[in-house]
Motif scaffolding. Structure first.
Motif, PDB file in Angstrom:
ATOM      1  N   MET A   1     -15.955  48.844  70.916  1.00 26.68           N
ATOM      2  CA  MET A   1     -14.654  48.861  71.576  1.00 26.68           C
ATOM      3  C   MET A   1     -13.541  49.281  70.605  1.00 26.68           C
ATOM      4  SD  MET A   1     -15.188  48.192  74.741  1.00 26.68           S
ATOM      5  CE  MET A   1     -16.702  49.137  74.499  1.00 26.68           C
ATOM      6  N   ARG A   2     -13.634  48.807  69.381  1.00 27.02           N
ATOM      7  CA  ARG A   2     -12.626  49.213  68.386  1.00 27.02           C
ATOM      8  C   ARG A   2     -12.701  50.717  68.133  1.00 27.02           C
ATOM      9  NH1 ARG A   2     -14.592  44.403  65.776  1.00 27.02           N
ATOM     10  NH2 ARG A   2     -13.085  42.695  65.929  1.00 27.02           N
ATOM     11  N   ARG A   3     -13.931  51.247  68.065  1.00 24.38           N
ATOM     12  CA  ARG A   3     -14.088  52.689  67.860  1.00 24.38           C
ATOM     13  C   ARG A   3     -13.521  53.455  69.054  1.00 24.38           C
ATOM     14  NH1 ARG A   3     -17.589  56.364  65.264  1.00 24.38           N
ATOM     15  NH2 ARG A   3     -17.748  54.807  63.611  1.00 24.38           N
ATOM     16  N   ALA A   4     -13.694  52.934  70.255  1.00 28.32           N
ATOM     17  CA  ALA A   4     -13.102  53.587  71.435  1.00 28.32           C
ATOM     18  C   ALA A   4     -11.587  53.678  71.271  1.00 28.32           C
ATOM     19  CB  ALA A   4     -13.463  52.820  72.702  1.00 28.32           C
ATOM     20  N   GLY A   5     -10.989  52.593  70.786  1.00 25.74           N
ATOM     21  CA  GLY A   5      -9.552  52.605  70.550  1.00 25.74           C
ATOM     22  C   GLY A   5      -9.158  53.633  69.505  1.00 25.74           C
ATOM     23  N   ASP A   6      -9.947  53.711  68.426  1.00 23.59           N
ATOM     24  CA  ASP A   6      -9.649  54.688  67.372  1.00 23.59           C
ATOM     25  C   ASP A   6      -9.662  56.109  67.921  1.00 23.59           C
ATOM     26  OD1 ASP A   6      -9.452  52.675  65.481  1.00 23.59           O
ATOM     27  OD2 ASP A   6     -11.512  52.934  64.730  1.00 23.59           O
ATOM     28  N   GLU A   7     -10.645  56.407  68.749  1.00 20.70           N
ATOM     29  CA  GLU A   7     -10.774  57.767  69.275  1.00 20.70           C
ATOM     30  C   GLU A   7      -9.663  58.093  70.276  1.00 20.70           C
ATOM     31  OE1 GLU A   7     -12.911  60.305  68.456  1.00 20.70           O
ATOM     32  OE2 GLU A   7     -13.297  58.978  66.761  1.00 20.70           O
ATOM     33  N   ILE A   8      -9.298  57.132  71.094  1.00 21.47           N
ATOM     34  CA  ILE A   8      -8.189  57.349  72.037  1.00 21.47           C
ATOM     35  C   ILE A   8      -6.898  57.638  71.270  1.00 21.47           C
ATOM     36  CG2 ILE A   8      -6.639  56.152  73.632  1.00 21.47           C
ATOM     37  CD1 ILE A   8      -9.061  57.156  75.066  1.00 21.47           C
TER      38      ILE A   8
END
Length: 582
Positions: free
Chosen positions: A383-390
């Motif tokens: 989920m943190r990586r999803a935030g980073d990519e967004i």
């Protein structure tokens, strides 16, 4: 593309500083209540026994919406981010502050995000025992034909609907009557506008769309959306004739009728131009034998620094005329002498506070299934990586949205995912995946509003519930999580495949994930990523049927949907994080 310049300090503090400045400049009219700092309340408005009137929407339209808070008009406004609906909690705080025991009417523009958030807020308030009605203003004749008026956008017609409802409440009308009069004003109000230039979001500093020096957008939206058609720039009279023709064709006003007129500037149009437009409006109405009862010329519902104007007419009868003339005292509109001129006069003595939720007694521990490679810690990394990519793709997502929408999707998603990341950083090490999903849902919804807030909050909640019996996720449980997220988005947004929304990426993602379940969790998320990419690319050939881009019809073809693109971005990031973890 040329960068625009703004007098701001930092993008993340824009709204709080604006509210502080507005309240500080007008302490005799406005105050702030509630924990979120987004409920702007009339000092001399809410009182016992009076129906509360709450207005709201995204920032960037000033003086709408907080500028219409004050005695005789709105009791409170819920303030959203730039071009994004306030969240349900923002709205609920404004409603609690406005509630005097006689119920509350919520008024907002007819946009997907506002409808979702105000509807959710109404459900929350009803659960608290507050009687709530809500009216979505839908005055823009360019955005849908009369037969589908319920699909129309709300633009500057908010001005008249807010004024009528506020007067009715101030006069002591009961809840059902205030709602009915707001609906009556809504039905009698029609608008259409023209944009000569785009606006730019403070977070991106880039124009929302490109337009030639000799071009104009007819029927633009109030959030910087392109119009329904692009034409060569014409004279003020020619433009006004076109706008008035569309309005009068439906208004049904003729010889001997009366109207009120609003010629509204969009943020960068001089009074010289607006008065030239009004002059032609008056000539046209005089030619039809239609009397102008009242008129307003100026900036009443803007779109940041967009150049252009809109024309709004409300057809009046004796009842609407009386309410329109009723005194009020707000930042944006002062009319006549209001009664009870001091803050203490008639003020409500017992304002409702945010309900305190008692801690639930601990439920009996249930053994959770621990087979599967995706632990809660790995899930939170995904989920943190999803935030980073967004966050990394913010500008791309906003550019996609700017072509056929309002240009804020990337900014909105960045705000939401930053909130998610912050919430996950505070999660206990032993927190379950379902609990983390609940944490994410609250953080996203509280931070964002807009349409993405309710959609992703519901997605997280449904996804977490789908794996509530799991400690770790195996391939099958990961499919269940993805399917739960999809179901949440469908339940909340009511979109279907082919509508050109994020659903068009989520559906093939889940289908591909199910087909790959035998290959393990890494194969599942990789297949979901690839399915989302195919779905995202397919949206380019679709004509939008939902959301703001639906107003553009065939002009939406040829462009990827921003919501589908953010879906792909999220799933791509989740796949990358899982690959690294395993």
């Amino acid at each position: 593309m040329t960068k625009t310049k703004k007098l701001i300090n930092a993008p993340e503090t824009i709204i709080s500083e604006m509210i502080a400045g507005m309240v500080g400049a007008h302490p005799d009219i406005l105050t702030v209540e509630g924990a979120t700092g987004r409920a702007v309340v009339a000092v001399d408005g809410p009182r016992d026994g009076k129906v509360g009137v709450v207005v709201g929407g995204g920032s960037g339209h000033e003086p709408a919406f907080a500028g219409y808070v004050g005695r005789g008009l709105a009791d409170a406004a819920a303030v959203g981010n730039i071009f994004a609906s306030p969240s349900p909690e923002h709205i609920a705080e404004a409603a609690r502050a406005a509630d005097g025991g006689a119920g509350v009417v919520l008024l907002y523009g007819n946009y997907t995000g506002d409808v979702l958030n105000f509807t959710m807020a109404a459900e929350m308030l009803a659960d608290e025992g507050i009687a709530v009605r809500h009216v979505a203003v839908a005055d823009d004749v360019a955005s849908a034909p009369a037969a589908r008026r319920n699909e129309r956008r709300g633009i500057a017609g908010d001005f008249f609907v807010f004024k009528i409802a506020g007067a009715a409440a101030d006069l002591g009308e009961p809840l059902a009557r205030v709602e009915a009069l707001a609906q009556k004003a809504n039905a009698a109000t029609l608008s259409m506008g023209v944009a000569l230039s785009p606006c730019s979001l403070p977070q991106t500093g880039k124009p929302n769309f490109e337009i030639g020096d000799d071009e104009m957008e007819i029927g633009m939206g109030l959030h910087g959306e392109p119009g329904v058609r692009r034409e060569k720039l014409a004279s003020a009279d020619t433009i006004t004739d076109a706008l008035m023709q569309a309005i009068l064709a439906e208004l049904g006003a003729g010889q001997g009728d009366r109207v009120a007129v609003l010629v509204n500037g969009l943020g960068a149009t001089s009074p010289v131009e607006l008065y030239i437009v009004f002059n032609r409006v008056k000539q046209i109405l005089d030619g039809h034998g239609i009397a102008v009862h009242r008129s307003w010329v100026g900036e009443y519902a803007t779109s940041l620094e967009m150049a252009g104007a809109s024309i709004t007419l409300i057809r009046l009868d004796a009842e609407l005329t009386m309410l329109l003339d009723h005194p009020c005292h707000t930042v944006a509109l002062t009319q006549g002498a209001v009664k009870g001129g001091s803050p203490a006069a008639g003020a409500r003595s017992n304002r409702r506070q945010t309900p305190q939720v008692e801690a639930a007694s601990a439920a009996p521990a249930v053994a959770l299934k621990s087979d599967g490679a995706i632990t809660p810690q790995i899930f939170r990394q995904m989920m943190r990586r999803a935030g980073d990519e967004i966050i990394a793709e913010r500008d791309w997502l906003s550019e996609l949205d700017g072509v056929i929408g309002d240009g804020d999707h990337g900014v909105t998603m960045e705000i939401g995912w930053k909130a998610v990341q912050g919430a996950l950083n505070n999660a206990p090490a032993d927190e379950t995946i379902e609990a983390s999903c609940k944490r994410m849902a609250k953080a996203f919804l509280d931070a964002v509003g807009a349409s993405s807030g309710p959609l992703y909050a519901t997605a997280f909640l449904r996804a977490g519930a789908a794996v509530s019996d799991r400690l770790n996720l195996d391939a099958g449980a990961l499919v269940d999580w993805l399917a739960g997220a999809l179901q949440g988005i469908r339940d909340r947004g009511r979109a279907e495949p082919g509508d050109k929304t994020m659903i068009d990426a989520w559906v093939p993602a889940v289908e591909a994930a199910r087909a790959a379940v035998s290959g393990g969790a890494v194969a599942v998320i990789g297949a979901a990523r690839d399915g989302a990419e195919r779905g995202m690319q397919a949206t380019a050939a679709m004509e939008a049927r939902r959301g703001r881009s639906a107003k553009l019809g065939a002009r939406s073809v040829g462009h990827i949907d921003a919501g589908a693109a953010s879906t792909f971005t999220i799933l791509r990031a989740m796949a990358a994080a899982l690959d690294e973890a395993l």
